[in-house]
Design an enzyme around this catalytic site. Structure first.
Site, short mmCIF file in Angstrom:
data_model
loop_
_atom_site.label_atom_id
_atom_site.label_comp_id
_atom_site.label_asym_id
_atom_site.label_seq_id
_atom_site.Cartn_x
_atom_site.Cartn_y
_atom_site.Cartn_z
N GLY A 51 34.93 -81.60 15.33
CA GLY A 51 34.10 -80.91 16.31
C GLY A 51 32.64 -81.18 16.00
CD GLN A 56 27.35 -79.79 13.96
OE1 GLN A 56 28.21 -79.70 14.83
NE2 GLN A 56 27.63 -80.02 12.69
CB CYS A 111 29.83 -77.62 8.71
SG CYS A 111 28.69 -77.83 10.07
CG LEU A 112 30.70 -83.51 10.82
CD1 LEU A 112 30.62 -84.38 12.07
CD2 LEU A 112 31.38 -84.27 9.69
CG HIS A 153 32.73 -74.45 12.71
ND1 HIS A 153 32.80 -74.39 11.33
CD2 HIS A 153 31.78 -75.39 12.98
CE1 HIS A 153 31.92 -75.22 10.81
NE2 HIS A 153 31.29 -75.85 11.79
CD GLU A 154 32.03 -77.65 16.22
OE1 GLU A 154 30.80 -77.78 16.30
OE2 GLU A 154 32.68 -78.04 15.23
CG HIS A 157 27.20 -75.60 14.91
ND1 HIS A 157 26.36 -75.70 13.83
CD2 HIS A 157 28.40 -76.09 14.50
CE1 HIS A 157 27.03 -76.24 12.81
NE2 HIS A 157 28.26 -76.49 13.19
ZN ZN Z 1 29.74 -77.27 11.97
#
Ligand code: ZN
Length: 197
Positions: A51, A56, A111-112, A153-154, A157
């Site tokens: 995701g 991000q 998380c990236l 989670h997304e 953000h």
């Molecule tokens: Zn993330």
């Protein structure tokens, strides 16, 4: 010659201001949005994510891409997993969680934007969400399993929240020094991780 065709992919990391902003709604699905959706999908794949949210990659707008794999399907699957996992990667525009179930589960998240840190996060097991797809079609589904977790989670953000904010205090202690190291490294490298492919 091959090198001249390489593309640079970048993800903003812990410490970048854009990750802490409340993102603005998408007002029109135009070529710019479609092209951002494409580059977000490529970026998610290059970094092996499941995701990615627009903040991000430095865009404070309410759009996410999901790439939850088929083999993450619950057994039996929730209606949302059955409907949406075969459609991955999936772009969600202006997504909203309409309701959340009362049962919670804990699972390690990563998380990236917070590379190499994993910690357990407690979240509702099931949610109902609605969003628009890239074609402007309104979708709504009840989701469980990894898909429900990934959507939560997304969507965090988009409100400037990171999973590390939700880690319980006892567990948080264990990742605090790694987070500090990451922010220090980030300040030197403009809070970005880069991959060239
Ligand atoms: Zn993330």
């Amino acid at each position: 010659m091959i090198f001249s065709h390489k593309t640079r992919y970048a993800v903003d990391t812990l410490g970048a201001e854009v990750l802490r902003q409340v993102a603005a709604p998408v007002t029109e699905i135009n070529d710019e949005i479609r092209s951002l959706a494409k580059s977000m999908t490529d970026t998610m794949n290059v970094f092996d994510g499941i995701g990615l949210a627009a903040p991000q990659v430095g865009h404070s707008i309410r759009m996410v891409v999901l790439g939850v794999p088929m083999d993450a399907m619950s057994n039996p699957p929730s209606p949302g997993e059955a409907e949406l996992l075969p459609r991955m990667p999936l772009v969600l525009i202006n997504p909203e969680i309409i309701s959340a179930g009362e049962e919670f589960s804990e699972r390690d998240e990563g998380c990236l934007s917070v590379p190499d840190i994993f910690a357990p996060v407690l979240r509702p097991e099931r949610i109902v969400f609605r969003a628009q797809t890239l074609d402007g079609v309104e979708i709504s589904a009840e989701c469980g399993g990894l898909l429900a977790r990934c959507i939560q989670h997304e969507l965090d953000h988009l409100d400037g929240k990171l999973f590390v904010d939700r880690v319980l205090p006892g567990e948080k202690k264990q990742i605090e020094s790694a987070m500090r190291r990451l922010e220090k490294f980030g300040s030197k490298h403009h809070y970005k991780r880069v991959c060239t492919r």
